[in-house]
Design a protein around this motif. Structure first.
Motif, PDB file in Angstrom:
ATOM      1  N   TYR A 170      -4.814 -11.324  -2.284  1.00  0.00           N
ATOM      2  CA  TYR A 170      -4.671 -10.090  -1.531  1.00  0.00           C
ATOM      3  C   TYR A 170      -3.325  -9.489  -1.920  1.00  0.00           C
ATOM      4  CZ  TYR A 170      -8.651 -11.678   1.252  1.00  0.00           C
ATOM      5  OH  TYR A 170      -9.970 -11.995   1.714  1.00  0.00           O
ATOM      6  N   GLY A 171      -2.733  -9.875  -2.879  1.00  0.00           N
ATOM      7  CA  GLY A 171      -1.276  -9.378  -3.345  1.00  0.00           C
ATOM      8  C   GLY A 171      -1.257  -7.645  -3.426  1.00  0.00           C
ATOM      9  N   ASN A 172      -2.440  -6.928  -3.470  1.00  0.00           N
ATOM     10  CA  ASN A 172      -2.255  -5.510  -3.369  1.00  0.00           C
ATOM     11  C   ASN A 172      -2.990  -4.813  -2.181  1.00  0.00           C
ATOM     12  OD1 ASN A 172      -1.729  -5.353  -6.107  1.00  0.00           O
ATOM     13  ND2 ASN A 172      -3.743  -5.444  -6.862  1.00  0.00           N
ATOM     14  N   VAL A 173      -2.998  -5.756  -1.073  1.00  0.00           N
ATOM     15  CA  VAL A 173      -3.545  -5.171   0.105  1.00  0.00           C
ATOM     16  C   VAL A 173      -2.402  -4.693   0.953  1.00  0.00           C
ATOM     17  CG1 VAL A 173      -5.015  -5.613   1.981  1.00  0.00           C
ATOM     18  CG2 VAL A 173      -5.795  -6.508  -0.199  1.00  0.00           C
ATOM     19  N   ILE A 174      -1.916  -3.718   1.242  1.00  0.00           N
ATOM     20  CA  ILE A 174      -0.985  -3.004   2.157  1.00  0.00           C
ATOM     21  C   ILE A 174      -1.600  -2.869   3.526  1.00  0.00           C
ATOM     22  CG2 ILE A 174       0.248  -2.166   0.025  1.00  0.00           C
ATOM     23  CD1 ILE A 174      -0.557   0.552   1.384  1.00  0.00           C
ATOM     24  N   THR A 175      -0.828  -2.978   4.504  1.00  0.00           N
ATOM     25  CA  THR A 175      -1.270  -2.776   5.912  1.00  0.00           C
ATOM     26  C   THR A 175      -0.837  -1.691   6.751  1.00  0.00           C
ATOM     27  OG1 THR A 175       0.508  -4.134   6.603  1.00  0.00           O
ATOM     28  CG2 THR A 175      -1.261  -5.346   6.276  1.00  0.00           C
ATOM     29  N   ARG A 176      -0.092  -1.030   5.895  1.00  0.00           N
ATOM     30  CA  ARG A 176       0.420   0.627   6.348  1.00  0.00           C
ATOM     31  C   ARG A 176       0.286   1.321   5.471  1.00  0.00           C
ATOM     32  NH1 ARG A 176       5.655  -0.253   9.933  1.00  0.00           N
ATOM     33  NH2 ARG A 176       5.658   2.025   9.844  1.00  0.00           N
ATOM     34  N   ALA A 177       0.068   2.752   5.576  1.00  0.00           N
ATOM     35  CA  ALA A 177       0.186   3.599   4.543  1.00  0.00           C
ATOM     36  C   ALA A 177       0.291   5.118   5.061  1.00  0.00           C
ATOM     37  CB  ALA A 177      -1.133   3.592   3.648  1.00  0.00           C
ATOM     38  N   VAL A 178       0.887   6.073   4.217  1.00  0.00           N
ATOM     39  CA  VAL A 178       0.521   7.521   4.845  1.00  0.00           C
ATOM     40  C   VAL A 178      -0.739   7.774   4.543  1.00  0.00           C
ATOM     41  CG1 VAL A 178       1.490   9.839   4.624  1.00  0.00           C
ATOM     42  CG2 VAL A 178       3.264   7.970   4.199  1.00  0.00           C
ATOM     43  N   GLY A 179      -1.530   7.946   5.506  1.00  0.00           N
ATOM     44  CA  GLY A 179      -3.125   8.251   5.365  1.00  0.00           C
ATOM     45  C   GLY A 179      -3.802   8.645   6.603  1.00  0.00           C
ATOM     46  N   PRO A 180      -4.885   9.067   6.539  1.00  0.00           N
ATOM     47  CA  PRO A 180      -5.583   9.185   7.525  1.00  0.00           C
ATOM     48  C   PRO A 180      -5.829   8.397   8.588  1.00  0.00           C
ATOM     49  CG  PRO A 180      -6.947  10.050   5.454  1.00  0.00           C
ATOM     50  CD  PRO A 180      -5.647   9.283   5.135  1.00  0.00           C
ATOM     51  N   SER A 181      -5.641   7.116   8.447  1.00  0.00           N
ATOM     52  CA  SER A 181      -6.417   6.011   9.247  1.00  0.00           C
ATOM     53  C   SER A 181      -4.919   5.187   9.578  1.00  0.00           C
ATOM     54  CB  SER A 181      -7.108   5.211   8.780  1.00  0.00           C
ATOM     55  OG  SER A 181      -6.658   4.451   7.451  1.00  0.00           O
ATOM     56  N   ASP A 182      -3.743   5.839   9.438  1.00  0.00           N
ATOM     57  CA  ASP A 182      -2.618   4.904   9.852  1.00  0.00           C
ATOM     58  C   ASP A 182      -1.613   5.739  10.550  1.00  0.00           C
ATOM     59  OD1 ASP A 182      -2.642   2.298   8.478  1.00  0.00           O
ATOM     60  OD2 ASP A 182      -3.454   3.644   6.869  1.00  0.00           O
ATOM     61  N   SER A 183      -0.478   5.344  11.243  1.00  0.00           N
ATOM     62  CA  SER A 183       0.538   5.899  11.593  1.00  0.00           C
ATOM     63  C   SER A 183       1.327   6.274  10.596  1.00  0.00           C
ATOM     64  CB  SER A 183       1.291   4.936  12.650  1.00  0.00           C
ATOM     65  OG  SER A 183       2.548   5.394  13.044  1.00  0.00           O
ATOM     66  N   VAL A 184       2.270   7.539  10.725  1.00  0.00           N
ATOM     67  CA  VAL A 184       3.174   8.013   9.613  1.00  0.00           C
ATOM     68  C   VAL A 184       4.483   7.872  10.125  1.00  0.00           C
ATOM     69  CG1 VAL A 184       1.443   9.632   8.802  1.00  0.00           C
ATOM     70  CG2 VAL A 184       3.066  10.237  10.444  1.00  0.00           C
ATOM     71  N   LYS A 185       4.783   6.843  10.964  1.00  0.00           N
ATOM     72  CA  LYS A 185       6.417   6.513  11.529  1.00  0.00           C
ATOM     73  C   LYS A 185       6.771   5.350  10.407  1.00  0.00           C
ATOM     74  CE  LYS A 185       9.209   5.256  15.267  1.00  0.00           C
ATOM     75  NZ  LYS A 185      10.188   6.298  14.937  1.00  0.00           N
ATOM     76  N   PRO A 186       7.704   5.787   9.535  1.00  0.00           N
ATOM     77  CA  PRO A 186       8.206   4.534   8.759  1.00  0.00           C
ATOM     78  C   PRO A 186       9.443   3.619   9.607  1.00  0.00           C
ATOM     79  CG  PRO A 186       8.744   6.963   8.041  1.00  0.00           C
ATOM     80  CD  PRO A 186       8.274   6.927   9.227  1.00  0.00           C
ATOM     81  N   ASP A 187       9.487   2.355   9.014  1.00  0.00           N
ATOM     82  CA  ASP A 187      10.511   1.678   9.349  1.00  0.00           C
ATOM     83  C   ASP A 187      11.834   2.257   8.822  1.00  0.00           C
ATOM     84  OD1 ASP A 187       8.566  -0.179  10.691  1.00  0.00           O
ATOM     85  OD2 ASP A 187       8.872  -1.584   9.002  1.00  0.00           O
ATOM     86  N   TYR A 188      13.152   2.294   9.681  1.00  0.00           N
ATOM     87  CA  TYR A 188      14.002   2.606   9.336  1.00  0.00           C
ATOM     88  C   TYR A 188      15.327   1.607   9.166  1.00  0.00           C
ATOM     89  CZ  TYR A 188      12.084   7.285  10.029  1.00  0.00           C
ATOM     90  OH  TYR A 188      11.225   8.188   9.960  1.00  0.00           O
ATOM     91  N   LEU A 189      16.272   1.746   8.578  1.00  0.00           N
ATOM     92  CA  LEU A 189      17.380   0.726   8.559  1.00  0.00           C
ATOM     93  C   LEU A 189      18.621   1.439   8.015  1.00  0.00           C
ATOM     94  CD1 LEU A 189      18.028  -2.388   9.006  1.00  0.00           C
ATOM     95  CD2 LEU A 189      17.898  -2.515   6.462  1.00  0.00           C
ATOM     96  N   ARG A 190      19.491   1.311   8.854  1.00  0.00           N
ATOM     97  CA  ARG A 190      20.848   1.983   8.488  1.00  0.00           C
ATOM     98  C   ARG A 190      21.941   1.082   7.880  1.00  0.00           C
ATOM     99  NH1 ARG A 190      24.393   5.454  12.810  1.00  0.00           N
ATOM    100  NH2 ARG A 190      26.497   5.254  12.020  1.00  0.00           N
ATOM    101  N   LEU A 191      22.470   1.491   6.930  1.00  0.00           N
ATOM    102  CA  LEU A 191      23.278   0.680   5.926  1.00  0.00           C
ATOM    103  C   LEU A 191      24.715   1.308   5.772  1.00  0.00           C
ATOM    104  CD1 LEU A 191      20.859  -0.006   2.834  1.00  0.00           C
ATOM    105  CD2 LEU A 191      21.610  -1.498   4.867  1.00  0.00           C
ATOM    106  N   GLU A 192      25.808   0.581   5.829  1.00  0.00           N
ATOM    107  CA  GLU A 192      27.012   1.257   5.267  1.00  0.00           C
ATOM    108  C   GLU A 192      27.120   1.521   3.944  1.00  0.00           C
ATOM    109  OE1 GLU A 192      30.258  -1.774   5.741  1.00  0.00           O
ATOM    110  OE2 GLU A 192      28.681  -3.388   5.262  1.00  0.00           O
ATOM    111  N   VAL A 193      28.056   2.432   3.627  1.00  0.00           N
ATOM    112  CA  VAL A 193      28.214   2.969   2.283  1.00  0.00           C
ATOM    113  C   VAL A 193      29.396   2.432   1.736  1.00  0.00           C
ATOM    114  CG1 VAL A 193      28.740   5.128   0.932  1.00  0.00           C
ATOM    115  CG2 VAL A 193      27.219   5.323   3.124  1.00  0.00           C
ATOM    116  N   LEU A 194      29.312   1.552   0.879  1.00  0.00           N
ATOM    117  CA  LEU A 194      30.241   0.836   0.144  1.00  0.00           C
ATOM    118  C   LEU A 194      30.390   1.067  -1.421  1.00  0.00           C
ATOM    119  CD1 LEU A 194      30.120  -2.742   1.598  1.00  0.00           C
ATOM    120  CD2 LEU A 194      31.293  -1.023   2.588  1.00  0.00           C
ATOM    121  N   ASP A 195      31.761   1.326  -1.770  1.00  0.00           N
ATOM    122  CA  ASP A 195      31.976   1.450  -3.199  1.00  0.00           C
ATOM    123  C   ASP A 195      31.322   0.310  -4.194  1.00  0.00           C
ATOM    124  OD1 ASP A 195      33.504   2.767  -5.526  1.00  0.00           O
ATOM    125  OD2 ASP A 195      34.502   0.906  -5.466  1.00  0.00           O
ATOM    126  N   GLY A 196      30.736   0.949  -5.236  1.00  0.00           N
ATOM    127  CA  GLY A 196      30.141  -0.121  -6.208  1.00  0.00           C
ATOM    128  C   GLY A 196      28.631  -0.568  -5.909  1.00  0.00           C
TER     129      GLY A 196
END
Length: 257
Positions: A170-196
């Motif tokens: 089942y390695g290719n089976v995803i549980t969320r997508a942008v499509g007719p049968s799914d919510s279109v709200k992504p997961d978000y994560l905030r990251l600090e900006v660091l040099d390098g």
């Protein structure tokens, strides 16, 4: 493989500036007839979409999603609210092609954007599906996004090890997508900006062929984003190229005024 170019941009921020450099490419791979991946690498938004669906469905889903997000970039107002509005429009685009799309049609969407308008700049990652954002920081590579997949749910439940997951049926089976049968709200994560910091945004066509260690190796061996992208793509194709492959490498240099 066409030549890949490194793009640069200097972004003024509080107390100094950020020098960004990035490169991106996509390839059909060795076993697929059509490339259903799409990408957008235009400041401040960098995303990869991996379409799924028979005939032209996946191609329509990923292209529509990227086109709608490009309009958000051009408006100059990249935000979660506007991203989600764009994704809702993309879903309408998908269902407007009933001859080639159905409820199984959709696309992953993974990437990040820079929020530089406040007192302290930060990155925001966004994710739907199993394309990934990696961060190389202080010689360690970390997967920032969490896959929306059956395999990842089994790992989280302790029923599968990461090693077992690599060859799971089942390695290719995803549980969320942008499509007719799914919510279109992504997961978000905030990251600090660091040099390098160095980011890799990729479809699973890359991670099927390269381990996290392999990705880190090619980043460390290639300081220039374009050369890093080319090296990873060449290795992924040499290792089998079983799926469409899309890669974005984004580097950050921060300096005081």
């Amino acid at each position: 493989m066409p030549e890949v170019t490194t793009h640069t941009r200097t972004v003024p921020v509080a107390g100094g500036a950020l020098d960004l450099s990035w490169a991106a490419t996509t390839d059909t791979g060795k076993r697929r007839e059509v490339n259903q991946d799409a990408l957008l690498a235009e400041y401040p938004l960098f995303v990869v979409a991996d379409g799924m669906g028979g005939h032209l469905g996946g191609e329509i889903a990923s292209a529509s999603t990227v086109d709608r997000l490009r309009a958000v970039v051009e408006s100059g107002a990249v935000s979660p609210k506007n991203i989600e509005k764009a994704l809702a429009r993309a879903v309408k685009d998908i269902v407007s092609h009933p001859e080639t799309t159905d409820e199984g049609t959709g696309t992953t969407l993974t990437g990040l954007y820079l929020e530089a308008s406040g007192d302290e700049p930060h990155w925001v990652t966004l994710n739907i599906g199993d394309s990934r954002v990696y961060l190389l920081r202080d010689d360690d590579i970390v997967q920032i996004t969490t896959d929306h997949s059956v395999v990842q749910e089994l790992i989280a439940a302790g029923r599968l090890s990461p090693e077992e997951a690599e060859n799971h049926p089942y390695g290719n089976v995803i549980t969320r997508a942008v499509g007719p049968s799914d919510s279109v709200k992504p997961d978000y994560l905030r990251l600090e900006v660091l040099d390098g910091d160095r980011f890799v945004i990729c479809s699973d066509g890359l991670t099927k062929e390269l381990t996290d260690f392999g990705i880190r190796h090619f980043l460390e061996a290639n300081p220039d984003p374009a050369r890093a992208v080319e090296a990873m793509m060449a290795a992924a194709l040499e290792n089998g190229g079983r799926d469409n492959i899309t890669i974005v490498v984004l580097d950050v240099s921060r300096h005081a005024a």
